[in-house]
Enzyme design. Structure first.
Site, PDB file in Angstrom:
ATOM      1  N   GLU A 157     -23.421   0.380   3.001  1.00 37.75           N
ATOM      2  CA  GLU A 157     -22.408   0.521   2.377  1.00 37.75           C
ATOM      3  C   GLU A 157     -21.644  -0.681   2.092  1.00 37.75           C
ATOM      4  OE1 GLU A 157     -19.418   3.374   4.239  1.00 37.75           O
ATOM      5  OE2 GLU A 157     -17.954   2.466   3.292  1.00 37.75           O
TER       6      GLU A 157
ATOM      7  N   ARG B  31     -13.414  -3.862  -0.615  1.00 32.88           N
ATOM      8  CA  ARG B  31     -12.303  -4.563  -0.009  1.00 32.88           C
ATOM      9  C   ARG B  31     -12.032  -5.980  -0.223  1.00 32.88           C
ATOM     10  NH1 ARG B  31     -12.667  -1.952   6.207  1.00 32.88           N
ATOM     11  NH2 ARG B  31     -13.550   0.197   5.406  1.00 32.88           N
TER      12      ARG B  31
ATOM     13  N   THR C  72     -15.109   2.146   0.477  1.00 32.18           N
ATOM     14  CA  THR C  72     -13.934   1.938   0.316  1.00 32.18           C
ATOM     15  C   THR C  72     -13.088   2.041  -1.021  1.00 32.18           C
ATOM     16  OG1 THR C  72     -13.738   0.496   2.128  1.00 32.18           O
ATOM     17  CG2 THR C  72     -11.732   0.548   1.420  1.00 32.18           C
TER      18      THR C  72
ATOM     19  N   LYS D 253     -18.018  12.194   4.761  1.00 30.97           N
ATOM     20  CA  LYS D 253     -17.627  11.290   5.714  1.00 30.97           C
ATOM     21  C   LYS D 253     -16.377  11.401   6.557  1.00 30.97           C
ATOM     22  CE  LYS D 253     -15.557   6.463   5.656  1.00 30.97           C
ATOM     23  NZ  LYS D 253     -15.790   5.120   5.536  1.00 30.97           N
TER      24      LYS D 253
HETATM   25  C1  3PG Z   1     -15.227   2.376   7.441  1.00 22.89           C
HETATM   26  O1  3PG Z   1     -14.398   2.230   6.137  1.00 22.89           O
HETATM   27  O2  3PG Z   1     -15.948   3.193   7.529  1.00 22.89           O
HETATM   28  C2  3PG Z   1     -14.481   1.645   8.282  1.00 22.89           C
HETATM   29  O3  3PG Z   1     -13.822   0.639   8.301  1.00 22.89           O
HETATM   30  C3  3PG Z   1     -15.548   1.522   9.625  1.00 22.89           C
HETATM   31  O4  3PG Z   1     -15.113   1.409  10.687  1.00 22.89           O
HETATM   32  P1  3PG Z   1     -15.265   0.295  11.868  1.00 22.89           P
HETATM   33  O5  3PG Z   1     -14.913  -1.008  11.331  1.00 22.89           O
HETATM   34  O6  3PG Z   1     -14.306   0.527  13.097  1.00 22.89           O
HETATM   35  O7  3PG Z   1     -16.717   0.437  12.287  1.00 22.89           O
END
Ligand code: 3PG
Length: 217
Positions: free
Chosen positions: A49, A53, A77, A137
């Site tokens: 993924e 961002r 995101t 998710k």
């Molecule tokens: C996501 O978008 O899935 C999260 O930001 C991942 O979370 P993490 O940085 O705590 O692994």
């Protein structure tokens, strides 16, 4: 409103079936995308993924798709329709959102790239469930109830499968994956900032391989 197509549903299921781990990758420098994802692939990761961002996300998806034709590369995101379209144009094979909105859900039903919608409550899940979604998710997993919440979802939603992300680390991934309704876990721990900044691609490969090995995959 129409319903989720069999094609979209099967595609998301197939993607989650391919890997128990899904790195959540944020590209800060455009030249890092391909070597970073190559290192993850060499460590055994097959589903990635890449988040939108940063301004480099869409280009990174395009570059990684071209460089790693045997990997599944999705956009993460994604929070609005413009980003959904941008991700599709870049070649994203699937879309992940941190939450859901009605407009994103509606758009996803006729989109090219299938959606893995993010939810953290039963009510949000039900918005997708009514349209035929059975894969979600679960975000932010750790602070939204973690393992007890996922166990509780099994009662009303026994046919739903989750990809939890948010606060999951190498040493807790296995605790999530033993749950019958968890297929894949995601997280950024597979791409630590220190290794990426130092362009330690061998270190990234080792971390990916060791994380998979922990899970006996
Ligand atoms: C996501 O978008 O899935 C999260 O930001 C991942 O979370 P993490 O940085 O705590 O692994």
């Amino acid at each position: 409103m129409s319903q989720l197509s069999d094609f979209h549903r099967e595609r998301i299921r197939a993607i989650l079936d391919v890997s128990v781990l899904m790195p959540v990758i944020t590209i800060k420098h455009p030249d890092e995308a391909v070597p970073l994802c190559q290192a993850l692939f060499d460590g055994g990761i097959r589903v990635m993924e890449i988040t939108l961002r940063t301004e480099h996300g869409a280009k990174a998806i395009k570059d990684v798709r071209a460089a790693l034709p045997d990997a599944w590369v999705g956009a993460g995101t994604v929070t609005c329709l413009a980003q959904y379209r941008q991700a599709e144009a870049a070649g994203a094979q699937f879309i992940i959102t941190p939450g859901i909105t009605e407009s994103l859900l509606e758009f996803s039903l006729t989109s090219e790239a299938p959606l893995l919608p993010g939810i953290s409550t039963a009510s949000e899940l039900m918005l997708g469930y009514c349209l035929g979604y059975r894969e979600f998710k679960f975000f932010p997993a750790d602070v939204a109830g973690g393992i007890p919440a996922l166990k509780a979802f099994r009662g009303p939603f026994p046919d739903v499968t989750f990809c939890p992300t948010g606060g999951i680390r190498r040493d807790t991934a296995g605790d999530y994956l033993v749950l019958s309704n968890v297929q894949t876990v995601g997280g950024s721990w597979l791409t630590p900032e220190e290794l990426v900044t130092n362009k330690d691609w061998a270190g990234i490969e080792c971390l990916a391989a060791a994380s998979l090995s922990d899970l006996s995959c």
